[in-house]
Every structure is written in structure tokens, then in C-alpha cells.
Design a protein around this motif. Structure first.
Motif, PDB file in Angstrom:
ATOM      1  N   LEU A 246       0.821  -1.213   0.000  1.00  0.00           N
ATOM      2  CA  LEU A 246       0.000   0.000   0.000  1.00  0.00           C
ATOM      3  C   LEU A 246       0.854   1.263   0.000  1.00  0.00           C
ATOM      4  O   LEU A 246       0.378   2.341  -0.337  1.00  0.00           O
ATOM      5  CB  LEU A 246      -0.944   0.015   1.204  1.00  0.00           C
ATOM      6  CG  LEU A 246      -1.996  -1.091   1.265  1.00  0.00           C
ATOM      7  CD1 LEU A 246      -2.830  -0.942   2.521  1.00  0.00           C
ATOM      8  CD2 LEU A 246      -2.873  -1.053   0.027  1.00  0.00           C
ATOM      9  N   SER A 247       2.142   1.144   0.375  1.00  0.00           N
ATOM     10  CA  SER A 247       3.040   2.308   0.345  1.00  0.00           C
ATOM     11  C   SER A 247       3.191   2.845  -1.071  1.00  0.00           C
ATOM     12  O   SER A 247       3.625   3.974  -1.254  1.00  0.00           O
ATOM     13  CB  SER A 247       4.451   1.966   0.829  1.00  0.00           C
ATOM     14  OG  SER A 247       4.419   1.066   1.854  1.00  0.00           O
ATOM     15  N   PHE A 248       2.884   2.016  -2.067  1.00  0.00           N
ATOM     16  CA  PHE A 248       3.068   2.454  -3.447  1.00  0.00           C
ATOM     17  C   PHE A 248       1.806   3.062  -4.047  1.00  0.00           C
ATOM     18  O   PHE A 248       1.786   3.461  -5.194  1.00  0.00           O
ATOM     19  CB  PHE A 248       3.571   1.288  -4.317  1.00  0.00           C
ATOM     20  CG  PHE A 248       4.957   0.863  -3.931  1.00  0.00           C
ATOM     21  CD1 PHE A 248       6.065   1.542  -4.399  1.00  0.00           C
ATOM     22  CD2 PHE A 248       5.151  -0.189  -3.041  1.00  0.00           C
ATOM     23  CE1 PHE A 248       7.335   1.175  -4.023  1.00  0.00           C
ATOM     24  CE2 PHE A 248       6.420  -0.563  -2.656  1.00  0.00           C
ATOM     25  CZ  PHE A 248       7.518   0.120  -3.150  1.00  0.00           C
ATOM     26  N   PHE A 249       0.735   3.119  -3.254  1.00  0.00           N
ATOM     27  CA  PHE A 249      -0.490   3.746  -3.740  1.00  0.00           C
ATOM     28  C   PHE A 249      -0.685   5.092  -3.050  1.00  0.00           C
ATOM     29  O   PHE A 249      -0.593   5.180  -1.830  1.00  0.00           O
ATOM     30  CB  PHE A 249      -1.707   2.853  -3.449  1.00  0.00           C
ATOM     31  CG  PHE A 249      -1.671   1.514  -4.135  1.00  0.00           C
ATOM     32  CD1 PHE A 249      -1.432   1.433  -5.503  1.00  0.00           C
ATOM     33  CD2 PHE A 249      -1.863   0.348  -3.415  1.00  0.00           C
ATOM     34  CE1 PHE A 249      -1.404   0.199  -6.137  1.00  0.00           C
ATOM     35  CE2 PHE A 249      -1.839  -0.889  -4.045  1.00  0.00           C
ATOM     36  CZ  PHE A 249      -1.603  -0.968  -5.407  1.00  0.00           C
ATOM     37  N   LEU A 319      -4.255   4.275   6.082  1.00  0.00           N
ATOM     38  CA  LEU A 319      -4.836   3.121   6.773  1.00  0.00           C
ATOM     39  C   LEU A 319      -4.301   3.029   8.197  1.00  0.00           C
ATOM     40  O   LEU A 319      -5.042   2.769   9.148  1.00  0.00           O
ATOM     41  CB  LEU A 319      -4.516   1.830   6.013  1.00  0.00           C
ATOM     42  CG  LEU A 319      -5.046   0.547   6.658  1.00  0.00           C
ATOM     43  CD1 LEU A 319      -6.571   0.540   6.690  1.00  0.00           C
ATOM     44  CD2 LEU A 319      -4.538  -0.695   5.927  1.00  0.00           C
ATOM     45  N   ASP A 320      -3.009   3.283   8.345  1.00  0.00           N
ATOM     46  CA  ASP A 320      -2.394   3.234   9.665  1.00  0.00           C
ATOM     47  C   ASP A 320      -3.053   4.244  10.604  1.00  0.00           C
ATOM     48  O   ASP A 320      -3.327   3.943  11.763  1.00  0.00           O
ATOM     49  CB  ASP A 320      -0.895   3.500   9.535  1.00  0.00           C
ATOM     50  CG  ASP A 320      -0.148   3.054  10.771  1.00  0.00           C
ATOM     51  OD1 ASP A 320      -0.326   1.886  11.167  1.00  0.00           O
ATOM     52  OD2 ASP A 320       0.579   3.878  11.349  1.00  0.00           O
ATOM     53  N   CYS A 321      -3.321   5.436  10.087  1.00  0.00           N
ATOM     54  CA  CYS A 321      -4.001   6.470  10.886  1.00  0.00           C
ATOM     55  C   CYS A 321      -5.356   5.970  11.353  1.00  0.00           C
ATOM     56  O   CYS A 321      -5.735   6.139  12.518  1.00  0.00           O
ATOM     57  CB  CYS A 321      -4.266   7.727  10.063  1.00  0.00           C
ATOM     58  SG  CYS A 321      -2.809   8.562   9.580  1.00  0.00           S
ATOM     59  N   ALA A 322      -6.098   5.373  10.424  1.00  0.00           N
ATOM     60  CA  ALA A 322      -7.436   4.921  10.764  1.00  0.00           C
ATOM     61  C   ALA A 322      -7.389   3.786  11.786  1.00  0.00           C
ATOM     62  O   ALA A 322      -8.191   3.726  12.709  1.00  0.00           O
ATOM     63  CB  ALA A 322      -8.159   4.467   9.498  1.00  0.00           C
ATOM     64  N   GLY A 349     -10.782   1.237   2.933  1.00  0.00           N
ATOM     65  CA  GLY A 349     -10.855  -0.132   2.426  1.00  0.00           C
ATOM     66  C   GLY A 349     -11.342  -0.176   0.983  1.00  0.00           C
ATOM     67  O   GLY A 349     -10.804  -0.903   0.149  1.00  0.00           O
ATOM     68  N   GLU A 350     -12.329   0.657   0.674  1.00  0.00           N
ATOM     69  CA  GLU A 350     -12.849   0.699  -0.702  1.00  0.00           C
ATOM     70  C   GLU A 350     -11.776   1.224  -1.659  1.00  0.00           C
ATOM     71  O   GLU A 350     -11.604   0.702  -2.764  1.00  0.00           O
ATOM     72  CB  GLU A 350     -14.100   1.581  -0.771  1.00  0.00           C
ATOM     73  CG  GLU A 350     -15.335   0.854  -0.247  1.00  0.00           C
ATOM     74  CD  GLU A 350     -16.424   1.815   0.237  1.00  0.00           C
ATOM     75  OE1 GLU A 350     -16.370   3.015  -0.108  1.00  0.00           O
ATOM     76  OE2 GLU A 350     -17.314   1.359   0.979  1.00  0.00           O
ATOM     77  N   ALA A 351     -11.037   2.252  -1.210  1.00  0.00           N
ATOM     78  CA  ALA A 351      -9.973   2.822  -2.054  1.00  0.00           C
ATOM     79  C   ALA A 351      -8.876   1.784  -2.312  1.00  0.00           C
ATOM     80  O   ALA A 351      -8.317   1.711  -3.408  1.00  0.00           O
ATOM     81  CB  ALA A 351      -9.379   4.061  -1.383  1.00  0.00           C
ATOM     82  N   ILE A 352      -8.595   0.971  -1.294  1.00  0.00           N
ATOM     83  CA  ILE A 352      -7.572  -0.071  -1.454  1.00  0.00           C
ATOM     84  C   ILE A 352      -8.026  -1.085  -2.497  1.00  0.00           C
ATOM     85  O   ILE A 352      -7.274  -1.448  -3.402  1.00  0.00           O
ATOM     86  CB  ILE A 352      -7.295  -0.775  -0.104  1.00  0.00           C
ATOM     87  CG1 ILE A 352      -6.566   0.171   0.842  1.00  0.00           C
ATOM     88  CG2 ILE A 352      -6.481  -2.057  -0.311  1.00  0.00           C
ATOM     89  CD1 ILE A 352      -6.474  -0.321   2.272  1.00  0.00           C
ATOM     90  N   ARG A 353      -9.286  -1.487  -2.394  1.00  0.00           N
ATOM     91  CA  ARG A 353      -9.792  -2.458  -3.380  1.00  0.00           C
ATOM     92  C   ARG A 353      -9.740  -1.866  -4.787  1.00  0.00           C
ATOM     93  O   ARG A 353      -9.334  -2.530  -5.735  1.00  0.00           O
ATOM     94  CB  ARG A 353     -11.220  -2.894  -3.019  1.00  0.00           C
ATOM     95  CG  ARG A 353     -11.230  -4.000  -1.958  1.00  0.00           C
ATOM     96  CD  ARG A 353     -12.608  -4.596  -1.786  1.00  0.00           C
ATOM     97  NE  ARG A 353     -13.562  -3.663  -1.203  1.00  0.00           N
ATOM     98  CZ  ARG A 353     -13.621  -3.372   0.096  1.00  0.00           C
ATOM     99  NH1 ARG A 353     -12.787  -3.947   0.942  1.00  0.00           N
ATOM    100  NH2 ARG A 353     -14.503  -2.513   0.573  1.00  0.00           N
ATOM    101  N   ALA A 354     -10.109  -0.589  -4.906  1.00  0.00           N
ATOM    102  CA  ALA A 354     -10.086   0.061  -6.225  1.00  0.00           C
ATOM    103  C   ALA A 354      -8.661   0.129  -6.764  1.00  0.00           C
ATOM    104  O   ALA A 354      -8.405  -0.133  -7.939  1.00  0.00           O
ATOM    105  CB  ALA A 354     -10.682   1.464  -6.127  1.00  0.00           C
TER     106      ALA A 354
END
Ligand SMILES: Nc1ncnc2c1ncn2[C@@H]1O[C@H](COP(=O)(O)OP(=O)(O)OP(=O)(O)O)[C@@H](O)[C@H]1O
Ligand SMILES: [Mg+2]
Length: 377
Positions: A246-249, A319-322, A349-354
Motif C-alpha cells: 500500500l506504500s506504493f499507492f 490506513l495506519d491512521c485509521a 478499504g474501498e480505495a484499497i480495493r479500487a
């Protein structure tokens, strides 16, 4: 460009340290060699500057076989940095840094000026110039090691676990500094580490080696995390590879809401009007103070955790913040620390899936790339 072409190193006792390794190391970028202890990283690095000679295969520097170049000329074009910096203990910091320029016949004054310039470059206080290595911290010594390797401005920098001997905080600082320095200088850097996080952070390209000196995978870090070539690489990347990827998004596409953000001096009606379970209370400058639970009229605020900066921070940071937030909502701030909105775990979570859907290559393209990798590797 450095091209390692089917290189094998067999030591006299029969140990095969490197086994038919082929790599194309791009110019002006950081290529990381990573792998478990004894997999041939140091041997590979030392074959590039001919501290070790290959048994078979060739190494080309800008198309020219390094074997055909005089060792002194070759080494002059390659700075070398090792763990614990390897400084000359009986020489001052300035003299350590000026070693190569002096060897090249530079005058004292010019060499000293160069040393001063480099100390500034790598973030060392000029006051340290007259000290001896033992009077410096480990992190400072590593910086001197980098400055010394850069002194004659070589196009290539070979670094063998340069940051392994310092604590995690100093190490992170040195890594950030190296990335900044690389932005300025654009060297061709070959960096050895056994730490996959360091590899993923620093590398433009990452070569994962396995025992016996064989190449397991050669890819940009994001590809490594999304498509490990086999079980060995997957295992080496560790259990939280999904999170690390996720660091790359980027996080700038996250949809923020300001409905639940209220200034501390907001009138009671404003608080009552919102039906959000938590309200983020901000100070007079718009900076976060904490979360107020709906209906809990008191002054007690829950911690807002660690905010993230959309555009600068990744989805991983958001995500870490949340996850750290007691409310499950992450707080977004601008460069001045002012709240620009909040976002829920669910939205992240939705943004990660997208992001995953967008990043996933179609299977045909993937197969074609697999073929390319076989040719390159
Ligand atoms: N001079 C030598 N003679 C014989 N074997 C050697 C020699 N130097 C290294 N080796 C062996 O070659 C293999 C690769 O060693 P190398 O130092 O390149 O590994 P490495 O990946 O750098 O390991 P580490 O992460 O522990 O630094 C090891 O098995 C090592 O024991
Ligand atoms: Mg080594």
C-alpha cells in the motif's frame, strides 16, 4: 550501465558464491541486492570493482568489460561504502573524506574545500572536520563513509550494508538522506542489504538472491510485492506484504468529509445538528484537538492519533491512521497541520480495493512480462 552477464564465482575451496547471475543495472538509479546471509551479495558487489574476480562470465561497464580496464581506473570510477564506514582511525574526518582526491594529486587546499562541501552534502556539521572517527556516533561515521566515497565524484557508488550497524531511527534518517542525495547527484548505486524493507524503500530495482548465489527475482519493488516469483521470494518478503504494498499507492484520491469536523468554539446547535457518532474538534487554527463522542457534552476528547497528508502520504499511512484512531476514522491535514477532512476505515478499504483492481495487470500482459523477465534474468 553495468551489465552482469552470466557471472559465476567459485572460491578456491569449491564454494559457489554466485551462480550464473545476470543483471542489468540501470544508470542513475538505486539497484538493491537483497537476500539471506551467504547468498553472494558481497561477492557480487566486489566483482563489479574487481576486488573479487569472476570465475566465469563478464561484467560490462558502459559496454566495456571491466576485466580489460586497469583496476586503479576502474576503482576511481566507483565509490565504495561498507558497514561501520571503514574509516581510517588515525586520520581526521576531513582527511578521511579527502583521501581519494589527495591520492589523485589534488592540492591540500582544494581537497579540504571538497571535504567541507561534502560534509555539508551528507548533513555533517562543519565543526566535526577536525575530529577523529572514534569521536563520532555510528550514524555520523556512516555519513563520513558516504562523503568519502563521493569525494572524487565517481559515477558509480557501491554500498555494502552501509546502514546495518546503526539503530532503526538513525537508519531511517540515513536512508532518507541517501534518497535525497541521490535526487541531487543521480549516481548509479548498487546497494546491498539483507533487510527487505530497506530494499523496498531504496530500490528502483530489487534483485532477490537465494542461497547458492542464484537470482530469485529482479523487479521494481512494487512488482515484487504484488507478484513474488515463487515461494522463496514470497516468504522472504514476509507476512505483511499486502500492507507494505500500500506504500506504493497514493492517498490523494481518498474522499474526505468535513461534516464531522467542528471548531472547538462551535455553538451547541452546530454540534447537535450532526448525526456523526464522533466529531473531530479543531483549534482556532484548524488543527486537530481530538474526537468528541456524540452526546458526551464534556471536554474529554479522544486522541486523533497520527494524521496523514493526502498527496504526500500513501494509502498505507492513511490506513495506519485509521487503525490507530480510537474512532476508526483517519484525520487528513495539509502541510501546516490544518485539518482538511476525515475519512473512515471503510472508505479507505474501498480505495484499497479500487487501487488493487487498477494495478492488477491483465493476465495476458502478465504472461508476456514473465517471458521478458526470463530473457532479462
Ligand atoms: N574468500 C572466500 N573463500 C571461500 N568462500 C567464501 C569467500 N568469501 C565468501 N565466501 C563464501 O561465499 C558465499 C557468499 O558469501 P558473501 O560474502 O558474498 O555473502 P553475503 O550475501 O554478502 O552474506 P552476508 O549477508 O552474510 O554478508 C558464502 O557461502 C561465503 O562463505
Ligand atoms: Mg555480505
Amino acid at each position: 550501465m553495468i551489465r552482469i552477464d552470466s557471472v559465476t564465482k567459485r572460491y578456491p575451496d569449491g564454494t559457489v558464491a554466485v551462480d550464473r547471475l545476470s543483471l542489468e543495472i540501470p544508470d542513475r538509479s538505486i539497484t538493491v541486492l537483497v537476500g539471506p546471509s551467504g547468498c553472494g551479495k558481497t561477492t557480487t558487489l566486489r566483482m563489479i570493482n574487481r576486488m573479487v574476480e569472476p570465475t566465469e562470465g563478464t561484467i560490462l561497464l558502459d559496454g566495456e568489460d571491466v576485466q580489460r580496464q586497469p583496476v586503479t581506473t576502474l576503482r576511481r570510477s566507483m565509490g565504495y561504502v561498507i558497514q561501520n564506514a571503514g574509516l581510517f582511525q588515525h586520520r581526521t574526518i576531513a582527511d578521511n573524506i579527502a583521501t581519494v582526491p589527495r591520492m589523485l594529486g589534488w592540492g591540500k587546499r582544494r581537497a579540504r574545500e571538497r571535504a567541507a562541501e561534502l560534509m555539508e552534502r551528507v548533513g555533517l556539521d562543519a565543526a566535526l572536520a577536525g575530529r577523529y572517527p572514534y569521536q563520532l556516533s555510528g550514524g555520523q561515521q556512516q555519513r563520513v563513509g558516504v562523503a568519502r566515497a563521493l569525494a572524487a565524484d565517481p559515477p558509480v557508488l557501491l554500498m555494502d550494508e552501509p546502514f546495518s550497524a546503526v539503530d532503526p531511527v538513525v537508519r531511517k534518517g540515513l536512508q532518507d538522506e541517501l534518497l535525497r542525495l541521490q535526487d541531487e547527484l543521480g549516481k548509479t548505486i548498487v546497494f546491498v542489504t539483507h533487510d527487505i524493507d530497506e530494499a523496498v524503500k531504496l530500490g528502483t530495482m530489487v534483485a532477490v538472491l537465494r542461497e547458492g548465489g542464484r537470482l530469485a527475482q529482479y523487479a521494481p519493488p512494487a512488482d515484487l510485492l504484488s507478484h513474488p516469483a515463487d515461494a522463496f521470494v514470497e516468504d522472504f518478503l514476509g507476512a505483511d506484504r499486502g500492507i507494505r504494498r500500500l506504500s506504493f499507492f497514493p492517498s490523494d484520491a481518498l474522499e474526505l468529509t468535513t461534516d464531522a469536523v467542528v471548531p472547538a468554539d462551535a455553538p451547541a446547535e452546530r454540534l447537535a445538528a450532526s448525526d456523526a457518532p464522533y466529531l473531530l474538534v479543531t483549534d482556532a487554527h484548524g488543527r486537530p484537538l481530538g474526537w468528541r463522542e456524540r452526546g458526551s457534552g464534556g471536554d474529554r476528547l479522544l486522541s486523533y492519533g497520527r494524521p496523514f497528508r493526502p498527496g504526500t502520504d500513501s494509502l498505507r499511512a492513511a490506513l495506519d491512521c485509521a487503525v490507530l484512531s480510537p474512532t476508526g476514522w483517519a484525520v487528513a491535514v495539509d502541510a501546516d497541520g490544518r485539518v482538511t477532512g476525515v475519512v473512515s476505515q471503510q472508505t479507505i478499504g474501498e480505495a484499497i480495493r479500487a487501487a488493487h483492481t487498477q494495478a492488477a495487470p491483465d493476465p495476458d500482459a502478465d504472461a508476456a512480462r514473465g517471458e521478458d523477465e526470463k530473457v532479462a534474468g
